[in-house]
Design a protein around this motif. Sequence first.
Motif, PDB file in Angstrom:
ATOM      1  N   ALA A 139       0.840  -1.196   0.000  1.00  0.00           N
ATOM      2  CA  ALA A 139       0.000   0.000   0.000  1.00  0.00           C
ATOM      3  C   ALA A 139       0.875   1.245   0.000  1.00  0.00           C
ATOM      4  O   ALA A 139       1.891   1.308   0.704  1.00  0.00           O
ATOM      5  N   GLU A 168      -1.824  -0.992  -3.812  1.00  0.00           N
ATOM      6  CA  GLU A 168      -2.966  -0.106  -3.613  1.00  0.00           C
ATOM      7  C   GLU A 168      -2.484   1.299  -3.286  1.00  0.00           C
ATOM      8  O   GLU A 168      -1.441   1.475  -2.649  1.00  0.00           O
ATOM      9  N   LYS A 170      -3.464   5.163  -1.721  1.00  0.00           N
ATOM     10  CA  LYS A 170      -4.314   6.087  -0.969  1.00  0.00           C
ATOM     11  C   LYS A 170      -3.859   7.500  -1.297  1.00  0.00           C
ATOM     12  O   LYS A 170      -2.685   7.841  -1.168  1.00  0.00           O
TER      13      LYS A 170
END
Length: 310
Positions: A139, A168, A170
Amino acid sequence: MKKLKFVVSLTTNDNDYQMEQSVSAQEAAKRLNADIQVIYADNDSIAQSQQLLKIIQSDANSHPDGILLEPVGATALPQVALAAARAGIGWGILNRDVDYISDLRKSFRIPAFCISSDHLEIGRIQGRQFAALLPKGGAVLYIQGPSENSASKERSAGMYETKPSNVEVKLLRGNWTEASAHKAVTAWLRLSTSQRTHMDLIAAQDDSMAVGAKKAFQEIADNKLRDHWLGIPYIGVDGLPKTGQAWVRRGLLTATIVVPPNSGKALELMVRALQSGTLPPERSSHPSHSFPALDALGVAQAEKVHIFSR
């Protein structure tokens, strides 16, 4: 021969790349025996427009021969460009590709051009850095530039194009400054959800924002939590010798992307066009590259993982 004079309009004086743009322009001006005035818009597109219109609408005898600007806003000031062209002032856009340049070149006998880094490719390189640093996925906390800024959009698009599917992302929003990233990360850390969020990499669209993010994590009171955040890689973009590259060598950042300043080259194009009476290329770009190189980055990360897994 008349000594040429120019105005260089930059976005802010609170960003290492913008300051290097200023240095590059001043060095080129000295080399070319030209006068320049560097002004800053404090990341405010309205202020940038007003600053330039004041210069353009001044007495014709005090007009610069050309204006080079790195636009703050999404539109890159087409009406200001038109006013400059009507006044016979050359117009060069830094780090942006704008459609209206073609019309200026057709309608007015002034040097009008764009010179930019390939922001889509910069994003692609950063996506490949994700792959080198997170070979098993993970992430990423990704700090973007302003939402209306085309460089920010293109860097994001390039990153999504090449990042591994098992990584991923953010998103947080900054404004190309250390302070803006510090503020964004500090606000995010106040959210209860951030306490339960695991991240493996902090990435920013420029080095100053990567450093601002790291400073926010350094302020965490909990020692264990702070150590975790400070123990993961931080990467940015710009890779200037005295800042980004130096920060990588010192270990403040894990990697950056070298984006050479282009204001000096733009001034050379403008001076050459005015002295020769020929138009410069409508669009040109500078290449960028990972620092350290992607293969070296992958090897270094593998060695680090091996050491900590013993």
